[in-house]
Scaffold this motif. Structure first.
Motif, PDB file in Angstrom:
ATOM      1  N   ASP A 133     -10.319  -3.379 -51.642  1.00  0.00           N
ATOM      2  CA  ASP A 133     -10.962  -4.606 -52.056  1.00  0.00           C
ATOM      3  C   ASP A 133     -10.293  -6.021 -51.267  1.00  0.00           C
ATOM      4  O   ASP A 133      -9.019  -5.916 -51.272  1.00  0.00           O
ATOM      5  N   PRO A 134     -10.956  -6.636 -50.887  1.00  0.00           N
ATOM      6  CA  PRO A 134     -10.258  -7.842 -49.684  1.00  0.00           C
ATOM      7  C   PRO A 134      -9.451  -8.570 -50.708  1.00  0.00           C
ATOM      8  O   PRO A 134      -8.457  -9.122 -49.909  1.00  0.00           O
ATOM      9  N   LYS A 135      -9.164  -8.630 -51.872  1.00  0.00           N
ATOM     10  CA  LYS A 135      -8.431  -9.267 -52.672  1.00  0.00           C
ATOM     11  C   LYS A 135      -7.064  -8.652 -52.790  1.00  0.00           C
ATOM     12  O   LYS A 135      -5.897  -9.337 -52.948  1.00  0.00           O
ATOM     13  N   VAL A 136      -7.034  -7.467 -52.378  1.00  0.00           N
ATOM     14  CA  VAL A 136      -5.526  -6.881 -52.357  1.00  0.00           C
ATOM     15  C   VAL A 136      -5.369  -6.136 -50.706  1.00  0.00           C
ATOM     16  O   VAL A 136      -4.259  -5.714 -50.597  1.00  0.00           O
ATOM     17  N   ASP A 137      -6.121  -6.574 -49.718  1.00  0.00           N
ATOM     18  CA  ASP A 137      -6.025  -6.262 -48.616  1.00  0.00           C
ATOM     19  C   ASP A 137      -4.690  -6.992 -47.669  1.00  0.00           C
ATOM     20  O   ASP A 137      -5.027  -7.933 -46.925  1.00  0.00           O
ATOM     21  N   VAL A 138      -3.419  -6.581 -48.007  1.00  0.00           N
ATOM     22  CA  VAL A 138      -2.339  -7.211 -47.596  1.00  0.00           C
ATOM     23  C   VAL A 138      -2.274  -6.993 -46.295  1.00  0.00           C
ATOM     24  O   VAL A 138      -1.530  -7.994 -45.348  1.00  0.00           O
ATOM     25  N   ASP A 139      -2.929  -6.153 -45.612  1.00  0.00           N
ATOM     26  CA  ASP A 139      -2.875  -5.957 -44.081  1.00  0.00           C
ATOM     27  C   ASP A 139      -3.948  -6.788 -43.285  1.00  0.00           C
ATOM     28  O   ASP A 139      -3.976  -6.975 -42.201  1.00  0.00           O
ATOM     29  N   TYR A 292       4.555 -11.014 -46.891  1.00  0.00           N
ATOM     30  CA  TYR A 292       4.053 -12.524 -46.981  1.00  0.00           C
ATOM     31  C   TYR A 292       2.853 -12.586 -47.393  1.00  0.00           C
ATOM     32  O   TYR A 292       2.359 -13.524 -48.295  1.00  0.00           O
ATOM     33  N   ASN A 293       1.767 -11.708 -46.828  1.00  0.00           N
ATOM     34  CA  ASN A 293       0.343 -11.462 -47.299  1.00  0.00           C
ATOM     35  C   ASN A 293       0.290 -11.472 -48.828  1.00  0.00           C
ATOM     36  O   ASN A 293      -0.494 -12.046 -49.508  1.00  0.00           O
ATOM     37  N   LEU A 294       1.296 -10.533 -49.042  1.00  0.00           N
ATOM     38  CA  LEU A 294       0.951 -10.173 -50.871  1.00  0.00           C
ATOM     39  C   LEU A 294       1.444 -11.526 -51.672  1.00  0.00           C
ATOM     40  O   LEU A 294       0.762 -11.685 -52.502  1.00  0.00           O
ATOM     41  N   SER A 295       2.246 -12.157 -51.038  1.00  0.00           N
ATOM     42  CA  SER A 295       2.875 -13.415 -51.810  1.00  0.00           C
ATOM     43  C   SER A 295       1.586 -14.499 -51.711  1.00  0.00           C
ATOM     44  O   SER A 295       1.419 -15.146 -52.685  1.00  0.00           O
ATOM     45  N   ILE A 296       0.741 -14.381 -50.603  1.00  0.00           N
ATOM     46  CA  ILE A 296      -0.273 -15.357 -50.505  1.00  0.00           C
ATOM     47  C   ILE A 296      -1.312 -14.921 -51.335  1.00  0.00           C
ATOM     48  O   ILE A 296      -2.020 -15.715 -52.060  1.00  0.00           O
ATOM     49  N   LEU A 297      -1.742 -13.709 -51.486  1.00  0.00           N
ATOM     50  CA  LEU A 297      -2.680 -13.177 -52.554  1.00  0.00           C
ATOM     51  C   LEU A 297      -2.300 -13.417 -53.930  1.00  0.00           C
ATOM     52  O   LEU A 297      -3.296 -13.699 -54.733  1.00  0.00           O
ATOM     53  N   LEU A 298      -1.072 -13.287 -54.236  1.00  0.00           N
ATOM     54  CA  LEU A 298      -0.727 -13.509 -55.842  1.00  0.00           C
ATOM     55  C   LEU A 298      -0.623 -14.983 -55.964  1.00  0.00           C
ATOM     56  O   LEU A 298      -0.760 -15.352 -57.184  1.00  0.00           O
ATOM     57  N   ASN A 299      -0.834 -15.920 -54.959  1.00  0.00           N
ATOM     58  CA  ASN A 299      -0.335 -17.433 -55.523  1.00  0.00           C
ATOM     59  C   ASN A 299      -1.659 -17.880 -56.068  1.00  0.00           C
ATOM     60  O   ASN A 299      -2.704 -17.806 -55.242  1.00  0.00           O
TER      61      ASN A 299
END
Ligand code: NAP
Length: 299
Positions: A133-139, A292-299
Motif C-alpha cells: 500500500d503506498p501509504k506504508v511504502d517507506v522505500d 525518515y520516510n516512516l516518520s514522514i508517513l506517520l506525520n
C-alpha cells in the motif's frame, strides 16, 4: 543534542579547511545518517505510549546472507529509534501469489513495510512491490510513489535516492547546472535519482549511462558529479574521472565473500574534490532514509 551541534559545526569548519588546502573531501555517511535519525526520532517520540508505537514490517524470502544482514541492520536501527520491528521470514519456495497476499494483508497492519531485495529468481520484484500500500511504502518504490516524482509534489522519495540527496546536501555539493552522470537506469535505484536530480528543485544536467553505452568514459570524464549504481566490482577507475570532480558510489557487489563498490579507489587520493567511501558512504544513510520516510508517513 549539544554534542551533535558541535559535530555539525566542526564539519562545516572542516569543509572550509579542505577547500582552502584543495584536499579531497571524503563523504562519510555516518554524520548524514545521524542528522536524519535526529529528525525521525523526534517524530517517533511523539508516539510514546506502547499502543501507538510506530511499526515497521520487513519481509524476507529465503535466507540470502546479504538480505539477512541488511534487515538485521534495519532491526537494530528500529530498536535504537523506538520503532517496533516486525520481521516476516518466508521460505525460499514461497509462491508469487502467497507473497503478494502476505504483502497486501500486512500492509493493513503496519505503519511501514519493506520487501527486502533481491527476491529469489522465480519471483517478480515489481509485482511484489506494487502490492505494498503506498501509504506504508517507506522505500518509496511503488508505482504510485514513483509516479509522484513526475508531479514534483511528492511525499516520499525512494530511500537510496534520498540518501544520495542528503549526502550532497550535508557536504554542501551544489547540483544547479552541474553535469551529473548516473551509471544505471533501474526502476528502484538509478532512474528515480536521475528524475529527481533533473527536476526544478535540483536543476542538474543529468545523463544516464547503462550496459549498452559504448563511450562511457567520454560521458563520465565530462561530469562534475558521477554517481554509480551498477553493482560491478571496481568497474570505474581514475582514468574515467575528471580531476576535481565528485564521485558517489552506490554499487555493492560480492566476490569470494568480500564486498566491493563500483569504484576502484586506487590512486584516487586527492585527485577528486569529493568521493564517497566504500563501505561507509551511501549505505548507512539509506537505512536512516527508510526511517525518515516512516516518520514522514506517520506525520
Ligand atoms: P540493477 O537493477 O541490477 O541495475 C543495475 C543497472 O546497472 C542497470 O540499469 C544496468 O543497465 C546497469 N549496468 C550494468 N552493467 C553496466 C555497465 N557495465 N556500465 C553501466 N551500467 C551498467 O541494480 P539496482 O537495484 O539498480 O542496484 C544497483 C547497485 O546499487 C547494486 O549493487 C545494489 O546492491 C546497490 N544498492 C546499494 C544501496 C545502498 O544503500 N548503498 C541501495 C540499493 C542498491 P541495463 O539497464 O542496461 O541492464
Amino acid at each position: 543534542l549539544e554534542f551533535r551541534r558541535v559535530l555539525f559545526r566542526s564539519h562545516k569548519i572542516c569543509f572550509i579547511i579542505i577547500k582552502l588546502l584543495k584536499m579531497e573531501q571524503i563523504l562519510y555517511g555516518k554524520p548524514v545518517a545521524e542528522r536524519l535519525d535526529e529528525y525521525s526520532s523526534k517524530i517517533f517520540k511523539t508516539f510514546e505510549s506502547e499502543q501507538t508505537k510506530p511499526k515497521l514490517t520487513a519481509i524476507t524470502v529465503g535466507d540470502n546472507p546479504a538480505s539477512i544482514l541488511y534487515v538485521s541492520r534495519k532491526q537494530e536501527k528500529a530498536i535504537k529509534l523506538g520503532v517496533e520491528f516486525n520481521w516476516i521470514k518466508l521460505i525460499e519456495s514461497t509462491s508469487q501469489n502467497d507473497l503478494n497476499e502476505i504483502i497486501s494483508s500486512e500492509s493493513k497492519n503496519t505503519n511501514g513495510l519493506i520487501v527486502q531485495l533481491p527476491l529469489p529468481k522465480h519471483l517478480d520484484v515489481e509485482a511484489a512491490i506494487d502490492c505494498i500500500d503506498p501509504k506504508v511504502d517507506v522505500d518509496g518504490l511503488t508505482q504510485f510513489n514513483l509516479g509522484t516524482l513526475f508531479t514534483e509534489n511528492y511525499q516520499i522519495l525512494p530511500a537510496t535516492s534520498l540518501a544520495v540527496l542528503e549526502l550532497l546536501d550535508f557536504y554542501g555539493i551544489k547540483t544547479v547546472d552541474k553535469n551529473i552522470v548516473i551509471a544505471g537506469r533501474s526502476r528502484l535505484v538509478s532512474a528515480p535519482l536521475a528524475k529527481i536530480l533533473s527536476s526544478k528543485k535540483y536543476n542538474a544536467n543529468v545523463t544516464v549511462i547503462h550496459s549498452r553505452t559504448t563511450n562511457q568514459k567520454q560521458f563520465i570524464q565530462n561530469s562534475d558529479i558521477f554517481i554509480s549504481a551498477v553493482g560491478s566490482a571496481k568497474l570505474f577507475n581514475k582514468s574515467f574521472f575528471k580531476e576535481g570532480s565528485t564521485v558517489i558510489d552506490i554499487g555493492i557487489s560480492k566476490i569470494d565473500g568480500r564486498t566491493y563498490g563500483d569504484v576502484d579507489n586506487l590512486d584516487l587520493e586527492n585527485y577528486l574534490s569529493n568521493r564517497s567511501p566504500f563501505p561507509g558512504g551511501v549505505g548507512p544513510i539509506t537505512v536512516s532514509a527508510l526511517f525518515y520516510n516512516l516518520s514522514i508517513l506517520l506525520n
